[in-house]
Motif scaffolding. Structure first.
Motif, mmCIF file in Angstrom:
data_model
loop_
_atom_site.group_PDB
_atom_site.id
_atom_site.type_symbol
_atom_site.label_atom_id
_atom_site.label_comp_id
_atom_site.label_asym_id
_atom_site.label_seq_id
_atom_site.Cartn_x
_atom_site.Cartn_y
_atom_site.Cartn_z
ATOM 1 N N ARG A 126 -1.275 2.801 -4.918
ATOM 2 C CA ARG A 126 -2.565 2.253 -4.511
ATOM 3 C C ARG A 126 -2.357 1.149 -3.487
ATOM 4 O O ARG A 126 -1.230 0.763 -3.174
ATOM 5 C CB ARG A 126 -3.307 1.671 -5.721
ATOM 6 N N ARG A 127 -3.444 0.651 -2.965
ATOM 7 C CA ARG A 127 -3.426 -0.506 -2.067
ATOM 8 C C ARG A 127 -3.707 -1.765 -2.884
ATOM 9 O O ARG A 127 -4.670 -1.809 -3.653
ATOM 10 C CB ARG A 127 -4.480 -0.347 -0.978
ATOM 11 N N THR A 128 -2.870 -2.770 -2.730
ATOM 12 C CA THR A 128 -3.033 -4.042 -3.431
ATOM 13 C C THR A 128 -2.989 -5.171 -2.418
ATOM 14 O O THR A 128 -1.977 -5.373 -1.746
ATOM 15 C CB THR A 128 -1.913 -4.263 -4.465
ATOM 16 N N GLU A 129 -4.087 -5.903 -2.286
ATOM 17 C CA GLU A 129 -4.095 -7.078 -1.411
ATOM 18 C C GLU A 129 -3.527 -8.256 -2.197
ATOM 19 O O GLU A 129 -4.052 -8.628 -3.241
ATOM 20 C CB GLU A 129 -5.501 -7.389 -0.912
ATOM 21 N N LEU A 139 2.463 -8.113 -7.888
ATOM 22 C CA LEU A 139 2.815 -6.709 -8.066
ATOM 23 C C LEU A 139 3.337 -6.488 -9.486
ATOM 24 O O LEU A 139 4.163 -7.255 -9.976
ATOM 25 C CB LEU A 139 3.888 -6.298 -7.054
ATOM 26 N N ASP A 145 0.830 -1.208 0.000
ATOM 27 C CA ASP A 145 0.000 0.000 0.000
ATOM 28 C C ASP A 145 0.863 1.256 0.000
ATOM 29 O O ASP A 145 1.387 1.683 1.028
ATOM 30 C CB ASP A 145 -0.917 0.000 1.230
ATOM 31 N N THR A 205 0.077 -2.181 -10.985
ATOM 32 C CA THR A 205 -0.374 -1.939 -9.609
ATOM 33 C C THR A 205 0.336 -0.736 -8.993
ATOM 34 O O THR A 205 0.194 -0.474 -7.797
ATOM 35 C CB THR A 205 -0.116 -3.183 -8.737
ATOM 36 N N ASN A 228 3.748 -0.343 -8.980
ATOM 37 C CA ASN A 228 4.919 -0.884 -8.278
ATOM 38 C C ASN A 228 6.197 -0.856 -9.110
ATOM 39 O O ASN A 228 7.087 -1.689 -8.914
ATOM 40 C CB ASN A 228 4.635 -2.297 -7.776
#
Length: 445
Positions: free
Chosen positions: A297-300, A311, A277, A325, A327
């Motif tokens: 952003r936030r990536t679960e 990612l 995140d 994402t 990254n």
């Protein structure tokens, strides 16, 4: 001297028909102060400024960079990137990011820290060393005591119309203590990071470094057994670094990830939620956009024990038929972007460390591991590493344990997680709370 944004625009304006150009510019000022024996042992001051240019022409990528360039030197750098592209092979996955709205994060920059005089940092380093060596009579020396900060600015622009900039301050301090008793010497460690040196808890740094060293005096090699294990954040951090590499789409696409082809499968205990995140301000890896200009952003990545995805930067996203994402990460303006983490962490649970230790009665609190990165197989996840820590008795740390070996696989360890603590803590861009593992083999005598 031209502003970073102006240098980026100059590079983009040098594009010829059919070319895509991206310019990434950064400048930084870093100070590190080391103290020992009530004196300053070292003072390092470094500045860096430069621009890297990626040029795509006919699916061929060329790259070139320049240190502290003028606008004319930027145009020459673009020309070098063009020459390099002409020599490269074609790859249709080379793309530049499209512009998208970026929410600014002004909290990343602290004006007071940027203006802090070097003398004040020197005073803090001396104060930390003094505090660390006067907390306990068994600790009168440090192996290392350091205070540092970095003031940075980033700008990026490309020929798709993207243009963005931000500034940040980063601070850190560490103490490595030496505890001595009866001819024996043990070390302890503490580390804190933040946006401003004044926000760091200096007393907690000294106390932790001293306590960890003193606790290991008289440590013994334990008998081999299968026992509950609690990984404290320092130990858990090392394993999380392996996971970061395995969850990179770059590693997956190169066949170097133990999680390849496991999306939507159960890969961990339901207690584990693993997140990246870049919008989390409390994390040191926070940034409004990545090193290609894609909004963070936030990536679960793992939730409910299930693998949700990987990612990506723009290249791996194009190759994988998905979207970035946010990254993309560079080692600096001299390098092209790979895939990296922002704030990569296990979400905190609800139990305190004492709660976890009560559940692990008779087990081991692992405080430090060595050799994870060299000892873990990135494809199978197998690892065998050295460890030190404390026996758990009555819900607390008791006698010190050293010369232990813990061996397992990353998937088995993730599946065996029983509970996650509430004490989430960041080390660099990696954050982890204390973690209870139901049972592991701890090899000693």
């Amino acid at each position: 001297m031209a502003e970073l944004g102006e240098l980026c625009r100059t590079a983009v304006e040098a594009a010829q028909d059919g070319e895509g150009i991206e310019a990434y510019a950064e400048e930084s000022r870093t100070t590190e102060v080391g103290a020992r024996k009530r004196q300053i042992e070292g003072l390092t001051f470094a500045e860096s400024r430069g621009v890297g240019v990626r040029l795509i022409s006919g699916a061929r990528l060329g790259y070139a960079y320049a240190a502290d360039p003028s606008e004319d030197e930027i145009r020459a750098t673009v020309a070098r990137a063009r020459e390099n592209a002409a020599l490269a092979g074609e790859d249709p996955n080379h793309v530049l990011a499209e512009p998208a709205p970026v929410d600014p994060m002004p909290e990343l920059f602290r004006e007071g820290q940027a203006a802090m005089p070097t003398d004040a940092k020197v005073t803090l380093a001396l104060d930390l060393e003094r505090l660390t060596t006067t907390t306990d009579p068994r600790v009168t020396k440090v192996d290392e005591c350091q205070v540092g900060d970095a003031v940075s600015r980033i700008a990026i622009a490309n020929s798709n119309g993207l243009a963005a900039e931000y500034a940040r301050t980063d601070t850190w301090c560490l103490a490595v203590t030496l505890a001595e008793e009866g001819g024996e010497t043990q070390t302890g460690f503490s580390y804190r990071i933040g946006r401003e040196l004044g926000d760091l808890d200096w007393e907690a740094i000294a106390t932790e470094a001293v306590e960890r060293a003193v606790a290991m005096l008289g440590a013994q090699k334990p008998p081999t057994a299968r026992v509950p294990v609690v990984l404290d954040p320092f130990a858990g951090m090392s394993f999380l670094g392996v996971l970061a590499g395995a969850l990179s789409a770059e590693a997956v696409q190169k066949g170097r990830s133990l999680f390849a082809d496991k999306v939507a499968e159960i890969v961990a205990s339901p207690a584990i939620t693993l997140v990246d995140d870049g919008r989390l301000l409390d994390g040191p890896g926070a940034c409004p956009f990545d090193d290609e200009g894609v909004p963070s952003r936030r990536t679960e990545l793992i939730s409910g024990g299930r693998l949700r995805g990987f990612l990506h930067n723009s290249y791996t996203a194009k190759r994988g038929g998905t979207t970035s994402t946010g990254n993309a990460q560079r080692a600096g303006y001299r390098s092209t972007p790979g895939v990296g983490t922002t704030n990569f962490y296990v979400e905190a649970g609800t139990k305190s460390l004492p709660d976890l230790m009560l559940e692990a009665e008779g087990g081991v609190l692992i405080q430090e591991v060595s050799g994870v990165h060299s000892g873990a197989n990135p494809i199978s996840g197998e690892f065998s590493v050295g460890a030190t820590g404390l026996r758990i008795r009555g819900g607390a740390g008791a006698e010190g344990l050293r010369e232990m070996t813990i061996a397992s696989t990353i998937p088995d360890m993730l599946q065996a997680v029983s509970a996650v603590g509430s004490d989430l803590r960041f080390f660099s861009s990696v954050g982890v709370p204390s973690i209870l593992i139901g049972e592991m083999t701890v090899a000693g005598v």
